[in-house]
Write a protein that holds these residues in place. Structure first.
Motif, short mmCIF file in Angstrom:
data_model
loop_
_atom_site.label_atom_id
_atom_site.label_comp_id
_atom_site.label_asym_id
_atom_site.label_seq_id
_atom_site.Cartn_x
_atom_site.Cartn_y
_atom_site.Cartn_z
N ILE A 94 0.77 -1.39 -0.06
CA ILE A 94 0.07 0.09 0.13
C ILE A 94 0.73 1.49 -0.05
O ILE A 94 1.83 1.40 0.82
CB ILE A 94 -1.00 0.27 1.26
CG1 ILE A 94 -1.90 -1.19 1.16
CG2 ILE A 94 -1.63 1.22 1.30
CD1 ILE A 94 -3.10 -1.11 -0.01
N ASN A 95 0.68 2.20 -0.62
CA ASN A 95 1.28 3.66 -0.66
C ASN A 95 0.49 4.49 0.06
O ASN A 95 -0.64 4.42 0.18
CB ASN A 95 1.20 3.97 -2.30
CG ASN A 95 2.01 3.43 -3.25
OD1 ASN A 95 3.15 3.41 -3.23
ND2 ASN A 95 1.51 2.80 -4.47
N VAL A 96 1.37 5.31 0.74
CA VAL A 96 0.83 6.09 1.74
C VAL A 96 1.23 7.62 1.71
O VAL A 96 2.41 7.63 1.00
CB VAL A 96 0.96 5.56 3.21
CG1 VAL A 96 0.29 4.24 3.36
CG2 VAL A 96 2.34 5.30 3.43
N ILE A 97 0.49 8.58 2.24
CA ILE A 97 1.00 9.64 2.37
C ILE A 97 1.13 10.20 4.01
O ILE A 97 -0.02 10.30 4.81
CB ILE A 97 -0.07 10.77 1.59
CG1 ILE A 97 -0.25 10.31 0.55
CG2 ILE A 97 0.38 12.24 1.76
CD1 ILE A 97 -1.50 10.85 -0.30
N PRO A 98 2.54 10.48 4.57
CA PRO A 98 2.35 10.97 5.81
C PRO A 98 1.61 11.92 6.21
O PRO A 98 1.56 12.98 5.44
CB PRO A 98 4.04 11.07 6.13
CG PRO A 98 4.62 10.56 4.74
CD PRO A 98 3.72 10.70 3.89
N GLN A 99 1.10 12.17 7.50
CA GLN A 99 0.14 13.27 7.87
C GLN A 99 0.83 13.95 8.79
O GLN A 99 1.16 15.35 8.81
CB GLN A 99 -1.10 12.76 8.14
CG GLN A 99 -2.00 12.34 7.23
CD GLN A 99 -2.21 13.29 5.90
OE1 GLN A 99 -2.75 14.32 6.16
NE2 GLN A 99 -1.51 13.12 4.76
N ARG A 100 1.27 13.46 10.00
CA ARG A 100 1.79 14.01 11.10
C ARG A 100 2.40 13.17 12.14
O ARG A 100 2.17 12.01 12.22
CB ARG A 100 0.79 14.97 12.05
CG ARG A 100 -0.56 14.15 12.36
CD ARG A 100 -1.40 15.12 13.24
NE ARG A 100 -1.93 16.27 12.72
CZ ARG A 100 -3.05 16.52 11.96
NH1 ARG A 100 -3.96 15.53 12.15
NH2 ARG A 100 -3.32 17.56 11.27
N LEU A 101 3.46 13.55 12.88
CA LEU A 101 3.93 12.80 14.03
C LEU A 101 3.17 12.82 15.05
O LEU A 101 2.37 13.90 15.62
CB LEU A 101 5.26 13.60 14.49
CG LEU A 101 6.02 12.96 15.60
CD1 LEU A 101 6.63 11.55 15.15
CD2 LEU A 101 7.21 13.92 16.03
N LEU A 102 2.65 11.59 15.67
CA LEU A 102 1.78 11.45 16.75
C LEU A 102 2.48 11.37 17.96
O LEU A 102 1.98 11.97 19.02
CB LEU A 102 1.01 9.99 16.33
CG LEU A 102 0.28 9.73 15.34
CD1 LEU A 102 -0.39 8.44 15.32
CD2 LEU A 102 -0.91 10.86 15.42
N SER A 103 3.55 10.73 17.99
CA SER A 103 4.30 10.63 19.44
C SER A 103 5.80 10.04 19.22
O SER A 103 6.08 9.56 18.25
CB SER A 103 3.46 9.66 20.26
OG SER A 103 3.66 8.15 19.89
N THR A 104 6.46 10.10 20.14
CA THR A 104 7.83 9.57 20.42
C THR A 104 7.95 8.76 21.78
O THR A 104 7.30 9.34 22.52
CB THR A 104 8.87 10.76 20.38
OG1 THR A 104 9.16 11.43 21.59
CG2 THR A 104 8.82 11.68 19.24
N GLN A 105 8.47 7.55 21.67
CA GLN A 105 8.45 6.82 22.60
C GLN A 105 9.61 5.85 22.89
O GLN A 105 9.89 5.26 21.51
CB GLN A 105 7.13 5.94 22.75
CG GLN A 105 6.98 5.12 23.98
CD GLN A 105 5.47 4.51 23.81
OE1 GLN A 105 5.04 4.41 23.15
NE2 GLN A 105 5.32 3.80 24.99
#
Length: 182
Positions: A94-105
């Motif tokens: 599946i090809n995707v388009i990044p939207q936003r950083l949700l979290s770092t952990q």
């Protein structure tokens, strides 16, 4: 590919010793039952997403049989969002388009069956399915998973607490990332 070549090369030198690795989690979304005459969105709408109106791409891991979002290791010099795009295509087709950083952990330590010890710095992203994959059924493309499926967000299979929280954050659709402090 289950283990990147650069990790295999590192393991030749450090054996099973603990490695600090950058990783990604990609929560891949698409509108549920979008009419054929409408194109897929290239950006998330503002505000919370109704879980009855959105699908999430989930995979069943071949190593432990558990359901997760798409995950992977960031290659040396690779941008993390680009790693998410690559992992989605490699693991599910599946090809995707990044939207936003949700979290770092920080995740781990994770001790694998062969004794390898790893701690991950996980960067979680929300991503949208690209129009070019609109009519593509996900499939376990690289052998890391045994199943792949789009599931309505309010009907997800059981996942561990970390992945459940990351999917919840993606549906909250807040512009700011979450930073964990233990």
């Amino acid at each position: 590919m289950a283990t990147p070549d650069f990790v295999l090369e590192l393991r030749k030198h450090v054996g099973h010793a603990r490695l600090w690795m950058p990783g990604i989690t990609a929560v891949i979304l698409r509108p549920h039952n979008l009419p054929e005459d409408q194109t897929l969105p290239t950006e998330l709408p503002e505000g919370p997403l109704d879980p009855t109106q959105w699908d999430v791409l989930v995979v069943r891991r071949s190593d432990n049989g558990k359901w997760t979002p798409v995950t992977g290791i960031v290659d040396p010099g690779e941008e993390p969002a680009v790693a998410g795009i690559r992992e989605a295509l490699e693991e599910t087709g599946i090809n995707v388009i990044p939207q936003r950083l949700l979290s770092t952990q920080v995740v781990g330590p994770v001790i694998y069956a062969n004794g390898d010890d790893t701690i991950y710095l996980d960067l979680a992203f929300s991503m949208l399915v690209a129009e070019s994959s609109r009519n593509t059924d996900p499939w376990p493309a690289d052998g890391e998973n045994t199943e792949c499926a789009f599931v309505r967000a309010d009907q997800l299979p059981p996942m561990n607490e970390r992945f459940t929280e990351i999917v919840r954050q993606a549906l909250e659709n807040q512009p700011a990332a979450r930073f964990h402090s233990h």
